[in-house]
Motif scaffolding. Structure first.
Motif, PDB file in Angstrom:
ATOM      1  N   ASP A   7       0.804  -1.225   0.000  1.00 18.86           N
ATOM      2  CA  ASP A   7       0.000   0.000   0.000  1.00 18.86           C
ATOM      3  C   ASP A   7       0.837   1.275   0.000  1.00 18.86           C
ATOM      4  OD1 ASP A   7       0.951   0.097   2.586  1.00 18.86           O
ATOM      5  OD2 ASP A   7      -1.012  -0.001   3.546  1.00 18.86           O
ATOM      6  N   GLY A   8       2.148   1.173   0.179  1.00 22.30           N
ATOM      7  CA  GLY A   8       3.006   2.346   0.108  1.00 22.30           C
ATOM      8  C   GLY A   8       2.951   3.281   1.291  1.00 22.30           C
ATOM      9  N   LEU A   9       2.209   2.935   2.335  1.00 21.80           N
ATOM     10  CA  LEU A   9       2.045   3.871   3.447  1.00 21.80           C
ATOM     11  C   LEU A   9       3.338   4.135   4.205  1.00 21.80           C
ATOM     12  CD1 LEU A   9      -1.387   3.211   5.194  1.00 21.80           C
ATOM     13  CD2 LEU A   9      -0.651   5.224   3.915  1.00 21.80           C
ATOM     14  N   ASP A  10       4.272   3.194   4.190  1.00 25.29           N
ATOM     15  CA  ASP A  10       5.518   3.430   4.923  1.00 25.29           C
ATOM     16  C   ASP A  10       6.311   4.585   4.306  1.00 25.29           C
ATOM     17  OD1 ASP A  10       4.840   1.458   6.659  1.00 25.29           O
ATOM     18  OD2 ASP A  10       6.313  -0.007   5.952  1.00 25.29           O
ATOM     19  N   VAL A  11       6.248   4.733   2.998  1.00 21.62           N
ATOM     20  CA  VAL A  11       6.881   5.895   2.365  1.00 21.62           C
ATOM     21  C   VAL A  11       6.197   7.175   2.827  1.00 21.62           C
ATOM     22  CG1 VAL A  11       7.236   7.089   0.168  1.00 21.62           C
ATOM     23  CG2 VAL A  11       7.726   4.656   0.352  1.00 21.62           C
ATOM     24  N   LEU A  12       4.879   7.163   2.849  1.00 17.79           N
ATOM     25  CA  LEU A  12       4.129   8.332   3.316  1.00 17.79           C
ATOM     26  C   LEU A  12       4.487   8.669   4.755  1.00 17.79           C
ATOM     27  CD1 LEU A  12       1.834  10.433   3.140  1.00 17.79           C
ATOM     28  CD2 LEU A  12       0.255   8.607   3.787  1.00 17.79           C
ATOM     29  N   ARG A  13       4.541   7.656   5.596  1.00 15.81           N
ATOM     30  CA  ARG A  13       4.858   7.893   7.011  1.00 15.81           C
ATOM     31  C   ARG A  13       6.250   8.497   7.169  1.00 15.81           C
ATOM     32  NH1 ARG A  13       2.293   2.203   7.539  1.00 15.81           N
ATOM     33  NH2 ARG A  13       0.248   2.639   8.495  1.00 15.81           N
ATOM     34  N   ALA A  14       7.223   7.911   6.496  1.00 17.75           N
ATOM     35  CA  ALA A  14       8.591   8.410   6.600  1.00 17.75           C
ATOM     36  C   ALA A  14       8.697   9.834   6.073  1.00 17.75           C
ATOM     37  CB  ALA A  14       9.545   7.488   5.840  1.00 17.75           C
ATOM     38  N   ALA A  15       8.051  10.104   4.944  1.00 13.12           N
ATOM     39  CA  ALA A  15       8.129  11.441   4.349  1.00 13.12           C
ATOM     40  C   ALA A  15       7.467  12.475   5.238  1.00 13.12           C
ATOM     41  CB  ALA A  15       7.480  11.428   2.965  1.00 13.12           C
ATOM     42  N   ALA A  16       6.313  12.141   5.812  1.00 13.97           N
ATOM     43  CA  ALA A  16       5.609  13.089   6.680  1.00 13.97           C
ATOM     44  C   ALA A  16       6.469  13.459   7.883  1.00 13.97           C
ATOM     45  CB  ALA A  16       4.275  12.501   7.132  1.00 13.97           C
ATOM     46  N   VAL A  17       7.042  12.465   8.531  1.00 13.77           N
ATOM     47  CA  VAL A  17       7.838  12.741   9.724  1.00 13.77           C
ATOM     48  C   VAL A  17       9.101  13.522   9.377  1.00 13.77           C
ATOM     49  CG1 VAL A  17       9.167  11.683  11.591  1.00 13.77           C
ATOM     50  CG2 VAL A  17       6.884  10.828  11.029  1.00 13.77           C
ATOM     51  N   ALA A  18       9.703  13.236   8.237  1.00 13.89           N
ATOM     52  CA  ALA A  18      10.887  13.995   7.826  1.00 13.89           C
ATOM     53  C   ALA A  18      10.541  15.462   7.594  1.00 13.89           C
ATOM     54  CB  ALA A  18      11.483  13.384   6.557  1.00 13.89           C
ATOM     55  N   VAL A  19       9.423  15.717   6.922  1.00 11.34           N
ATOM     56  CA  VAL A  19       8.994  17.099   6.684  1.00 11.34           C
ATOM     57  C   VAL A  19       8.681  17.786   8.005  1.00 11.34           C
ATOM     58  CG1 VAL A  19       7.179  18.530   5.673  1.00 11.34           C
ATOM     59  CG2 VAL A  19       8.162  16.660   4.338  1.00 11.34           C
ATOM     60  N   TRP A  20       7.956  17.103   8.892  1.00  8.22           N
ATOM     61  CA  TRP A  20       7.617  17.687  10.193  1.00  8.22           C
ATOM     62  C   TRP A  20       8.875  17.992  11.004  1.00  8.22           C
ATOM     63  CZ3 TRP A  20       3.572  13.379  11.617  1.00  8.22           C
ATOM     64  CH2 TRP A  20       2.455  13.519  10.782  1.00  8.22           C
ATOM     65  N   SER A  21       9.831  17.068  10.985  1.00  8.54           N
ATOM     66  CA  SER A  21      11.064  17.269  11.749  1.00  8.54           C
ATOM     67  C   SER A  21      11.801  18.504  11.266  1.00  8.54           C
ATOM     68  CB  SER A  21      11.949  16.026  11.632  1.00  8.54           C
ATOM     69  OG  SER A  21      13.139  16.171  12.381  1.00  8.54           O
ATOM     70  N   ARG A  22      11.864  18.690   9.950  1.00  9.63           N
ATOM     71  CA  ARG A  22      12.490  19.901   9.402  1.00  9.63           C
ATOM     72  C   ARG A  22      11.753  21.148   9.883  1.00  9.63           C
ATOM     73  NH1 ARG A  22      16.679  21.036   5.676  1.00  9.63           N
ATOM     74  NH2 ARG A  22      15.200  22.215   4.420  1.00  9.63           N
ATOM     75  N   ALA A  23      10.426  21.112   9.798  1.00  3.57           N
ATOM     76  CA  ALA A  23       9.638  22.277  10.199  1.00  3.57           C
ATOM     77  C   ALA A  23       9.828  22.589  11.684  1.00  3.57           C
ATOM     78  CB  ALA A  23       8.164  22.039   9.889  1.00  3.57           C
ATOM     79  N   ASP A  24       9.856  21.551  12.518  1.00  7.11           N
ATOM     80  CA  ASP A  24      10.004  21.753  13.957  1.00  7.11           C
ATOM     81  C   ASP A  24      11.369  22.322  14.322  1.00  7.11           C
ATOM     82  OD1 ASP A  24       7.476  20.751  14.231  1.00  7.11           O
ATOM     83  OD2 ASP A  24       8.087  18.785  14.960  1.00  7.11           O
ATOM     84  N   ASN A  25      12.338  22.176  13.420  1.00  7.77           N
ATOM     85  CA  ASN A  25      13.672  22.703  13.664  1.00  7.77           C
ATOM     86  C   ASN A  25      13.950  23.968  12.858  1.00  7.77           C
ATOM     87  OD1 ASN A  25      15.263  20.730  15.499  1.00  7.77           O
ATOM     88  ND2 ASN A  25      14.209  19.373  14.068  1.00  7.77           N
ATOM     89  N   GLY A  26      12.870  24.627  12.443  1.00  7.28           N
ATOM     90  CA  GLY A  26      12.997  25.916  11.778  1.00  7.28           C
ATOM     91  C   GLY A  26      13.418  25.857  10.332  1.00  7.28           C
ATOM     92  N   ARG A  27      13.313  24.701   9.695  1.00 11.42           N
ATOM     93  CA  ARG A  27      13.688  24.562   8.284  1.00 11.42           C
ATOM     94  C   ARG A  27      12.490  24.036   7.497  1.00 11.42           C
ATOM     95  NH1 ARG A  27      19.022  24.685   6.848  1.00 11.42           N
ATOM     96  NH2 ARG A  27      20.559  24.859   8.521  1.00 11.42           N
ATOM     97  N   SER A  28      11.437  24.811   7.463  1.00 11.91           N
ATOM     98  CA  SER A  28      10.214  24.362   6.819  1.00 11.91           C
ATOM     99  C   SER A  28      10.430  24.173   5.320  1.00 11.91           C
ATOM    100  CB  SER A  28       9.080  25.353   7.060  1.00 11.91           C
ATOM    101  OG  SER A  28       9.415  26.625   6.562  1.00 11.91           O
TER     102      SER A  28
END
Length: 356
Positions: free
Chosen positions: A314-335
């Motif tokens: 179903d490909g959801l693991d790619v979605l999960r990994a990508a979402a958390v990577a984007v969120w982590s960047r945003a939370d560290n001031g690199r949106s």
């Protein structure tokens, strides 16, 4: 790699049905869209009940009374009792009943569901603002200009104004359509002020009422909207599952703020019977690498890069990994920029496919 506490989807210890005794389900976009059931929703909920789980249906849509909603659910083969439906009209009526004596006239800007809720707590719906002690506004697809004008006059005169919810859109078979929030905004613009109280999601009153009614020990909120269902779950201190059958898509998920992120994500209600993995992250210079089982992505100044995309059927693991990577960047001031979010969503959507 390590789990990023502020940004990460969390792992379940078993299936979600193993972890939770009560499911608090949004309706529009999760269980049904208009007259039709969301694919796989009835069978998934039948299986949940067979496993001993209780269902609660919590909705901001105040256009129909709970009995009609429950009847509609049963027509779709969803196991539902009248008392399992909790809506924002009931929350609004309870609030007004706590402020005004029984029999008080309340200007009704809405439809049957809101009228029934007011009458159930001893208040008297009226369409005459001159006798009303307060204004209550809920969604109705049949609201006319005269209804909004009457509400505006009452609000400008200083009457207390209660809104059932501020949902900007409602899902329909043809796509999102204007919701109560936009109709409330029309009155607010004309009256020069907003509502005094909003009773529906994401405020916690609706969740607290459902938890108490169903005697939940470990409730799971299931929704399709970040700004109501998932933000409300966080506000109420409950676990939240986002399903991708309604308003929220991949791009919206990537753009989610910390206050509205889900704990879990699934294609549809079949994901209740799944074990949900967590996501680990690690810094990589100015980039973030995230891994969900065998799927791995990198998000940096240039956007999203798939490192490995072995994500199951179903490909959801790619979605999960990508979402958390984007969120982590945003939370560290690199949106991530809007253009990069769109490109990342397009890339991930080519990988993510619901199971048949």
């Amino acid at each position: 790699m390590s789990t990023t506490a502020g940004a990460s989807l969390r792992p379940s210890t078993g299936t979600l049905l193993d972890e939770h005794d009560v499911l608090l389900l949004d309706l529009d976009g999760v269980v049904y869209i208009g007259p039709d059931a969301v694919p796989h929703a009835p069978s998934a909920l039948q299986a949940a009940v067979a496993a001993g789980r209780r269902l609660g249906f919590i909705t901001n849509n105040a256009s129909r009374p709970p009995e009609q909603v429950a009847e509609h659910l049963r027509e779709l083969d969803v196991p539902a009792r009248d008392e399992d439906v909790v809506n924002s009209a009931q929350a609004a009526a309870d609030h007004l009943a706590s402020r005004f004596p029984s029999g008080s006239p309340v200007l009704l800007v809405g439809t049957t569901g809101l009228r029934v809720a007011l009458e159930a707590v001893g208040l008297r719906p009226t369409d005459d603002r001159r006798e009303a002690v307060a204004v209550v506004q809920g969604f109705s697809p049949d609201l006319a200009w005269r209804d909004l004008a009457e509400a505006t006059h009452a609000v400008r005169a200083g009457l207390p104004w209660i809104a059932t919810n501020l949902d900007a859109t409602v899902p329909t078979p043809g796509g999102p359509a204007p919701g109560n929030g936009l109709l409330v905004d029309l009155v607010a613009r004309a009256a020069g002020r907003g509502p005094d109280v909003v009773c529906g999601k994401p405020e916690r009153a609706l969740f607290d009422a459902a938890v108490q009614r169903l005697a939940a020990r470990s409730a799971l909120v299931v929704g399709d909207r970040l700004d109501t269902d998932l933000q409300g779950a966080r506000t109420a201190g409950l676990t939240g599952l986002l399903v991708l059958t309604g308003v929220t898509g991949v791009r919206e998920l990537f753009a989610a703020g910390a206050h509205e992120r889900p704990d879990h994500v699934g294609h549809d209600l079949r994901s209740l019977a799944d074990e949900h993995p967590g996501v680990e992250t690690a810094p990589d210079g100015v980039s973030v690498v995230a891994r969900c089982r065998r799927a791995q992505v990198r998000v940096g100044d240039g956007g999203l890069e798939l490192l490995t995309a072995e994500a199951g059927q179903d490909g959801l693991d790619v979605l999960r990994a990508a979402a958390v990577a984007v969120w982590s960047r945003a939370d560290n001031g690199r949106s991530v920029s809007g253009e990069q979010l769109t490109a990342a969503a397009d890339l991930v959507e080519r990988t993510v496919h619901p199971p048949g």
